[in-house]
Enzyme design. Structure first.
Site, PDB file in Angstrom:
ATOM      1  CD  GLU A 142      -2.942  -1.082   0.201  1.00 17.45           C
ATOM      2  OE1 GLU A 142      -3.018  -0.089  -0.563  1.00 17.45           O
ATOM      3  OE2 GLU A 142      -3.665  -1.960  -0.166  1.00 17.45           O
ATOM      4  NE  ARG A 159     -17.789  -3.988   1.582  1.00 17.20           N
ATOM      5  CZ  ARG A 159     -18.234  -5.146   2.023  1.00 17.20           C
ATOM      6  NH1 ARG A 159     -19.281  -5.662   2.083  1.00 17.20           N
ATOM      7  NH2 ARG A 159     -17.182  -6.067   2.324  1.00 17.20           N
ATOM      8  CG  HIS A 181      -4.763  -4.989   2.175  1.00 17.17           C
ATOM      9  ND1 HIS A 181      -4.815  -3.681   1.792  1.00 17.17           N
ATOM     10  CD2 HIS A 181      -5.526  -5.377   2.945  1.00 17.17           C
ATOM     11  CE1 HIS A 181      -5.862  -3.075   2.625  1.00 17.17           C
ATOM     12  NE2 HIS A 181      -6.254  -4.066   3.356  1.00 17.17           N
ATOM     13  CB  CYS A 241      -6.999  -2.645   6.153  1.00 11.08           C
ATOM     14  SG  CYS A 241      -6.918  -4.318   6.540  1.00 11.08           S
TER      15      CYS A 241
END
Length: 217
Positions: free
Chosen positions: A83, A93, A169, A146
């Site tokens: 990342e 979500r 990830h 995360c």
């Protein structure tokens, strides 16, 4: 432990109805090992907003590391994602493991909009690919726990120029992917060895490589 001899590696507890989290399964296998003269210390973080950062901050105080890499699960991705950017927003979500679901909430009030990883992510990508591991530079860590941890980590390290940090990830483990036809997966053993190599590259690379690894979308 001194700041010159410790690598802090974190993974997450299971979430979203899963019984395992491949990030922790892979990280736990490296606890106590030595890589390029550094001892690896691992910690499991809860998949909860707020509490995950408290656990991370406690681990930073306890270990005084020179390198910190947080690992998380990104089901649906096919490669290890190095990342690049953490953004200052929580927009969940689904609820976290404590039932909290923040929407459009800043992680740090009045904090900067974003932080960049201080890991040599392009050198890590190249090294991983050369060793046969699927790897990419990712432009988004999402807006769930995360990213919450990634941003919190970089905020905590903002004034510690001698401490590098970032986030990776990992795809589903094979047992998880079996429930999602067509989903990509990587075995725990493969992810563990990839993380081991990523740590070595981070410890031995002073300046990142100049490689194209952007995204069109």
């Amino acid at each position: 432990m001194t700041s010159s001899s410790t690598v802090l590696l974190t993974g997450f507890a299971p979430f979203g109805g899963e019984t395992i989290n491949p990030s922790w399964e892979a990280v736990a296998a490296l606890d106590g090992c030595r890589i390029h003269g550094h001892r690896v210390v691992t910690r499991q973080l809860p998949v909860t907003f707020g509490e995950s950062l408290k656990a991370l901050q406690a681990a930073l105080r306890e270990t005084s590391p020179s390198l910190v890499i947080c690992i998380g699960q990104a089901g649906g991705r096919a490669q290890l994602s190095l990342e690049r950017i953490a953004i200052n927003i929580d927009d969940a979500r689904i609820p976290d493991n404590a039932g909290k679901q923040p929407i459009d909430a800043p992680i740090v009030e009045d904090g900067p909009a974003a932080y960049f990883s201080t890991l040599p992510i392009k050198a890590m990508m190249a090294g991983l690919r050369n060793a046969g591991f699927p790897a990419e530079v990712s432009q988004t860590a999402g807006t769930y726990v995360c990213n919450h941890v990634f941003y919190g980590l970089m905020h905590a390290l903002r004034n510690k120029r001698n401490v590098r940090g970032g986030f990776i990830h990992t795809p589903y483990a094979p047992a998880q992917a079996a429930a999602y036809p067509g989903a990509a997966s990587l075995s725990t053993e493969v992810v563990t060895e990839a993380i081991r190599l990523a740590i070595r590259i981070a410890l031995t690379t002073a300046a990142d490589s100049k490689l194209a690894a952007g995204a069109e979308h």
